[in-house]
Design a protein around this motif. Structure first.
Motif, PDB file in Angstrom:
ATOM      1  N   ASP A 240       0.845  -1.216   0.000  1.00  0.00           N
ATOM      2  CA  ASP A 240       0.000   0.000   0.000  1.00  0.00           C
ATOM      3  C   ASP A 240       0.878   1.262   0.000  1.00  0.00           C
ATOM      4  N   ILE A 241       1.867   1.242   0.942  1.00  0.00           N
ATOM      5  CA  ILE A 241       2.738   2.411   1.056  1.00  0.00           C
ATOM      6  C   ILE A 241       3.415   2.699  -0.277  1.00  0.00           C
ATOM      7  N   ARG A 242       3.856   1.616  -0.884  1.00  0.00           N
ATOM      8  CA  ARG A 242       4.533   1.795  -2.175  1.00  0.00           C
ATOM      9  C   ARG A 242       3.574   2.335  -3.224  1.00  0.00           C
ATOM     10  N   ALA A 243       2.327   1.838  -3.205  1.00  0.00           N
ATOM     11  CA  ALA A 243       1.343   2.321  -4.175  1.00  0.00           C
ATOM     12  C   ALA A 243       1.094   3.815  -3.999  1.00  0.00           C
ATOM     13  N   VAL A 244       0.972   4.225  -2.697  1.00  0.00           N
ATOM     14  CA  VAL A 244       0.749   5.650  -2.428  1.00  0.00           C
ATOM     15  C   VAL A 244       1.922   6.461  -2.968  1.00  0.00           C
ATOM     16  N   MET A 245       3.140   5.933  -2.730  1.00  0.00           N
ATOM     17  CA  MET A 245       4.315   6.661  -3.204  1.00  0.00           C
ATOM     18  C   MET A 245       4.359   6.746  -4.722  1.00  0.00           C
ATOM     19  N   VAL A 246       3.978   5.653  -5.379  1.00  0.00           N
ATOM     20  CA  VAL A 246       3.930   5.658  -6.853  1.00  0.00           C
ATOM     21  C   VAL A 246       2.976   6.745  -7.328  1.00  0.00           C
TER      22      VAL A 246
ATOM     23  N   TYR B   5       1.736  11.584  -9.848  1.00  0.00           N
ATOM     24  CA  TYR B   5       0.716  12.636  -9.868  1.00  0.00           C
ATOM     25  C   TYR B   5       0.905  13.497  -8.632  1.00  0.00           C
ATOM     26  N   PRO B   6       1.948  14.286  -8.547  1.00  0.00           N
ATOM     27  CA  PRO B   6       2.259  15.027  -7.325  1.00  0.00           C
ATOM     28  C   PRO B   6       1.259  16.151  -7.060  1.00  0.00           C
ATOM     29  N   GLN B   7       1.046  16.436  -5.734  1.00  0.00           N
ATOM     30  CA  GLN B   7       0.138  17.530  -5.356  1.00  0.00           C
ATOM     31  C   GLN B   7       0.756  18.856  -5.786  1.00  0.00           C
ATOM     32  N   ASN B   8       2.044  19.013  -5.411  1.00  0.00           N
ATOM     33  CA  ASN B   8       2.762  20.222  -5.785  1.00  0.00           C
ATOM     34  C   ASN B   8       3.980  19.816  -6.607  1.00  0.00           C
TER      35      ASN B   8
ATOM     36  N   VAL C   4       0.546  -2.119  -7.113  1.00  0.00           N
ATOM     37  CA  VAL C   4       1.924  -2.569  -6.893  1.00  0.00           C
ATOM     38  C   VAL C   4       1.887  -4.071  -6.606  1.00  0.00           C
ATOM     39  N   SER C   5       2.777  -4.806  -7.225  1.00  0.00           N
ATOM     40  CA  SER C   5       2.807  -6.251  -6.950  1.00  0.00           C
ATOM     41  C   SER C   5       4.225  -6.660  -6.573  1.00  0.00           C
ATOM     42  N   ALA C   6       4.348  -7.713  -5.792  1.00  0.00           N
ATOM     43  CA  ALA C   6       5.674  -8.203  -5.399  1.00  0.00           C
ATOM     44  C   ALA C   6       5.568  -9.645  -4.938  1.00  0.00           C
ATOM     45  N   GLN C   7       6.700 -10.299  -4.926  1.00  0.00           N
ATOM     46  CA  GLN C   7       6.769 -11.675  -4.402  1.00  0.00           C
ATOM     47  C   GLN C   7       7.025 -11.603  -2.901  1.00  0.00           C
ATOM     48  N   ASN C   8       6.344 -12.469  -2.159  1.00  0.00           N
ATOM     49  CA  ASN C   8       6.519 -12.447  -0.699  1.00  0.00           C
ATOM     50  C   ASN C   8       7.523 -13.523  -0.269  1.00  0.00           C
ATOM     51  N   GLU C   9       8.763 -13.393  -0.747  1.00  0.00           N
ATOM     52  CA  GLU C   9       9.775 -14.433  -0.513  1.00  0.00           C
ATOM     53  C   GLU C   9      10.094 -14.611   0.970  1.00  0.00           C
TER      54      GLU C   9
END
Lengths: 465, 161
Positions: free
Chosen positions: A50-56, A61-64, A145-150
């Motif tokens: 989630d955090i990564r998605a928010v950062m992406v 699409y930055p606010q400023n 965002v997707s990732a492997q949960n190794e």
């Protein structure tokens, strides 16, 4: 030869049952632990995505203006790159028709959830997908965002291994402990089985060791002993009848036969015949009386019905026994001593089977008369705090002190009985009957002085007011 | 109601005096005190711990109390109570107080029997009781010349010889 090991089957059964039950509990617990660990780690991983998605979203699409680079730097510096991490975003219009990101095979409900709750999660194999709906100036952007949960996969594998090993080891341990304990539990029962196997008609007087505990096992031993008491009593009362009959009947029969033979030897005067007939008649009547009283003694209590207990007065039982003795031995002298009789007749009440008690007392009194050459026998009745005492005292030949401990063995006869006939059945039978009535029998004796038999029975106080 | 004092050595035989008491005072309610005299323990530990007093109840057997109970049942209508007491005194005034406190009316002694106390500390109270000034009745115990079959502990000791 196969070794018969009694109890092993139940022991195994109990051990297995115990193992299965405990094993199932441990298994359930392990599954719960695994399930919650897995859920927790998945939740944790989605949060990271989630955090990564928010950062992406914030980067693209930055606010400023300017925040884009800042966030990118932050991300590179502080957020580790997850294995096989990929990011997707797509701007969607007002219509929610074409929202799916091409190249990603995500189910439709993922997008539905995303549009509805602004976020969605999905997992396929080891790949985790987290998506958010980013709103920026009226635009709507889907970021996935997707990732492997190794890492967590390894942790869970580890946990699984630990739980499985623990389950197997504890099951083995539980089986071993269960085997050990069930063996201990069944030890007294195995012992009991062995001692019961030793008991047969030859040594029916043997009893099981009850021990001091009041657990189920000693209850069982008690029950066995009670059963043996009753068995032995019925067995002995029949032997008693046979033995009594065979020698009590022989005396009058001998005199009848002798008298008849004498009368028939030659021609005799009518008076002599009459005299002989009179003797024969008298002896026959005595024979009849003996047979009747022996039969009534033998039948009592064991006429196929359950041995019923009723409220009895001890002095009446003593009187009945005295009469029975007088019928069998007309020349006997039994005196009932009332010097210790309680005033209150409630103190004389006992619970018992009249027939059996009379049989026991008759046997004791017959012995007293028989072995004292018909000297006077006193029977005293006394009542203590909770016990009733019947004391039978004779002045007979007594019992040698070193033989006193054998007197309850069936067929034992003291060395000084001499010409007095008997089979050694009366006293064991009496003891059993007293035991059935929860009483005690005490014999003290001195050679050529006499014997004293003390019978103790519990006073029945159930009707006291 | 009469209070009777009977010295005892805790033999069942000696309880025959209870019977003698009932026969001596017919139509009377009786309360009987069986007394056992003990020499006081003058040793230091005895004075400190009172251990003798604590163990006196081991001097008599369950058979003895049961025999008392048999007599109570036998004479239920006249015998109100049989009490066991220990006497530690050695002076005349102590005895007087002891007897007064229990309002004793009569003392019964055995004429043909010497008490055989079960412990070393036991002692004979007969001479003191004879000189106590209380009415003393000496009764024959009618014990058998030889010892009875069942020994000292049997109820049959109570039966007439």
């Amino acid at each position: 030869m196969t070794v018969h090991w009694p109890g092993i089957k139940t022991q195994l059964k109990i051990t297995l049952l115990y193992t299965v039950l405990t094993g199932a509990t441990i298994l359930l617990l392990s599954l719960l632990v695994y399930y919650f660990a897995q859920r927790l780690s998945a939740e944790d991983f989605y949060k990271r995505l989630d955090i990564r998605a928010v950062m992406v979203a914030q980067t693209n699409y930055p606010q400023n203006a300017g925040t884009s680079d800042l966030i990118k730097d932050l991300r590179n510096e502080y957020l580790e790159k997850l294995p096989d991490e990929k990011e997707y975003f797509r701007e969607i219009g007002k219509d929610s028709e074409r929202v799916a990101i091409p190249g990603l095979s995500l189910p439709g409900y993922f997008y539905d959830n995303l549009l509805q709750d602004d976020k969605a999660e999905y997992k396929s194999g080891d790949a985790y997908y987290a998506g958010i709906l980013h709103r920026q100036n009226g635009k709507r952007i889907i970021v996935i965002v997707s990732a492997q949960n190794e890492y967590i996969k390894n942790q869970l594998t580890n946990l699984r291994r630990i739980l499985l090993t623990g389950f197997i080891l504890s099951t083995v341990l539980i089986f071993a402990l269960g085997w050990f304990f069930s063996k201990r539990i069944f030890l007294p029962i195995r012992k009991m089985t062995r001692s019961v196997q030793d008991i047969n008609t030859e040594n029916l007087h043997l009893r099981l060791n009850v021990g001091r505990n009041t657990d189920e096992v000693s209850d069982l031993a008690h029950t066995f002993n009670n059963m043996l008491d009753r068995l032995e009593t019925s067995f002995e009362s029949q032997n008693n009848f046979v033995s009594n009959a065979s020698h009590e009947l022989s005396t009058p029969l001998t005199s009848i036969i002798g008298e008849a033979e004498l009368a028939l030897q030659k021609e005799r005067s009518p008076e002599r015949y009459r005299e002989a007939m009179a003797i024969i008649l008298k002896e026959s009547e005595r024979l009849k009386a003996i047979i009747q009283s022996l039969l009534s003694l033998a039948q009592t209590g064991f006429d196929g019905k359950k041995q019923s207990l009723e409220r009895l007065r001890a002095d009446e039982v003593v009187l009945l026994a005295k009469n029975a003795v007088a019928r069998i031995y007309p020349e006997s002298r039994v005196k009932i001593d009332y010097t210790l009789m309680p005033e209150n007749e409630e103190q004389l009440q006992i619970m018992g089977n009249e027939g059996l008690l009379v049989l026991a007392l008759t046997n004791i009194m017959l012995n007293a008369c028989k072995y004292s050459g018909n000297k006077e026998v006193t029977v005293a009745i006394a009542s203590g705090s909770a016990r009733l005492y019947i004391i039978v005292k004779d002045q007979g030949i007594g019992i040698p002190s070193d033989e006193l401990r054998y007197i309850y063995d069936p067929f034992f006869r003291a060395s000084n009985t001499g010409v007095v006939k008997g089979y050694g059945i009366g006293l064991p039978l009496a003891r059993n009957i007293i035991r059935i009535h929860h009483g005690e029998l005490q014999v003290t004796s001195e050679v050529n002085q006499g014997t004293e038999v003390q019978i103790m029975l519990p006073v029945d106080k159930s009707h006291h007011h | 109601m009469k209070n009777i004092l009977i010295p005892t050595d805790f033999s069942i035989k000696s309880l025959k005096l209870v019977k003698a008491a009932v026969e001596r005072f017919p139509e009377e309610q009786l309360q009987i005190t069986l007394v056992h005299a003990l020499k006081p323990d003058h040793s230091i530990s005895g004075l400190l711990m009172l251990n003798k007093r604590l163990t006196v109840h081991q001097l008599y057997t369950a058979e003895f109390t049961e025999a008392c109970e048999v007599l109570r049942n036998k004479y239920a209508s006249v015998l109100k109570k049989i009490r066991i007491e220990f006497y530690y005194g050695s002076s005349k005034s102590y005895l007087k107080n002891f007897l007064e406190a229990r309002s004793i009316d009569a003392i019964l002694l055995a004429r043909d029997y010497t008490l055989q106390p079960p412990s070393k500390a036991g002692r004979d109270l007969y001479p003191e009781l004879r000189n106590s000034g209380y009415p003393v009745f000496e009764e024959p115990l009618q014990t058998a010349t030889q010892r009875t079959l069942a020994g000292e502990a049997s109820l049959s000791e109570l039966l007439p010889a």
